[in-house]
Design an enzyme around this catalytic site. Structure first.
Site, PDB file in Angstrom:
ATOM      1  N   SER A 185       0.924  -1.220  -0.043  1.00 31.92           N
ATOM      2  CA  SER A 185       0.132  -0.004   0.064  1.00 31.92           C
ATOM      3  C   SER A 185       0.849   1.278  -0.040  1.00 31.92           C
ATOM      4  CB  SER A 185      -1.067   0.112   1.320  1.00 31.92           C
ATOM      5  OG  SER A 185      -1.786  -1.047   1.103  1.00 31.92           O
ATOM      6  N   HIS A 248       0.139   3.751   4.564  1.00 36.20           N
ATOM      7  CA  HIS A 248      -0.793   4.263   3.741  1.00 36.20           C
ATOM      8  C   HIS A 248      -0.404   5.844   3.731  1.00 36.20           C
ATOM      9  CE1 HIS A 248      -2.594   0.598   4.700  1.00 36.20           C
ATOM     10  NE2 HIS A 248      -3.491   0.413   3.595  1.00 36.20           N
TER      11      HIS A 248
END
Length: 301
Positions: A185, A248
């Site tokens: 991610s 993230h």
């Protein structure tokens, strides 16, 4: 007001004129007058409209080719898929559903108690916490990464992707120092962050009619992926292992800084752009602080 309105109308007319010329050139290409097959030209034209602001599209189309092909994104995706299949099939442990305890012994996963194994700060991107995790990451990095690599080539896309991966693991080691970390991610969010900033800055020139749709799609994907990450972090079962989601956010910031400067320098020398060096300096300062934190201040010591 009248002058401003006239200038806006003139800009619209120029844009329509350019599009008319592009359509005429495309029709000529379909009759065999192009320098490469019509289908290839059509693909490059679509990619240019989605990835580049209008002023540099013609430059891209003049030199567009598939050599080298988007090797970086495809290779990374295949490696991530191979590792997932290995742990899901050859080492069965309910990995089709979600992260299980067996995979925590993987030499790729980032673990706070094994931070001295420096490769884990990068290799964690190969391991994923279940089928929905890897499908989401592969979908985004292929759909967005392949067109980006067609335009900017593998070296630049690889730089942005790996910057997001490393920023993700370092941020996790600071803000979530006792949690494990898996997934690509960080790299995916770096690509999305760089593309997102380019869409915002060049909104009027990157097909405004589709600009809102693209932004909404990106927001929806980010929201769903962040929802899954937050679930894994805060609502994991008592016998499970919570996974950090700081990657993230850090990957997104890496994309909005380094990624934006890289993707906005399509027709310019990247090393001569002062914005690039400012972004690199800020990134290196963060890396040095993260190294210092992990050596002297981390609760995981």
């Amino acid at each position: 007001m009248a002058a401003a309105h006239d200038m806006e109308m003139e800009s619209v007319n120029l844009t329509m004129e350019r599009e008319r010329k592009e359509l005429e050139e495309e029709k000529m290409g379909e009759h065999g007058d192009g320098n490469y097959p019509p289908k290839s030209k059509k693909v490059h034209r679509i990619v240019s409209k989605w990835m580049l602001p209008e002023p540099v599209r013609r430059t891209y189309l003049e030199r567009a080719n598939c050599l080298p092909p988007p090797v970086f994104i495809i290779s990374v995706s295949l490696a991530e898929l191979a590792v997932f299949i290995y742990y899901a099939v050859w080492k069965p442990q309910k990995q089709w559903i979600t992260l299980d305890s067996g995979i925590l012994a993987s030499p790729f996963i980032y673990r706070p108690d094994k931070r001295e194994e420096a490769w884990r700060f990068v290799s964690y991107m190969l391991v994923h916490a279940g089928v929905q995790h890897i499908v989401g990451n592969l979908f985004m990095q292929l759909v967005l990464g392949i067109p980006l690599e067609m335009v900017h080539k593998g070296l630049r896309v690889g730089l942005v992707y790996l910057a997001g991966v490393i920023a993700g693991s370092l941020a996790s080691s600071i803000f979530d120092p006792l949690k494990y970390l898996v997934g690509a991610s960080g790299g995916v969010y770096a690509l999305m962050g760089g593309y997102f900033m380019n869409v915002l800055v060049n909104f009027r020139e990157m097909i405004p009619a589709f600009g809102i749709v693209r932004l909404l799609v990106i927001v929806l994907i980010i929201a769903s992926d962040m929802g899954f990450a937050l679930y894994r972090r805060f609502f994991v079962p008592a016998n499970g292992s919570p996974v950090s989601f700081a990657a993230h956010i850090a990957g997104g910031f890496a994309g909005m800084s380094i990624g934006y400067t890289v993707f906005s320098c399509f027709d310019k020398a990247l090393l001569k752009d002062p914005r690039f060096w400012v972004a690199i300096a800020a990134y290196l300062a963060f890396v040095l602080f993260a190294v210092f934190f992990n050596i002297f201040l981390s609760p995981a010591n």
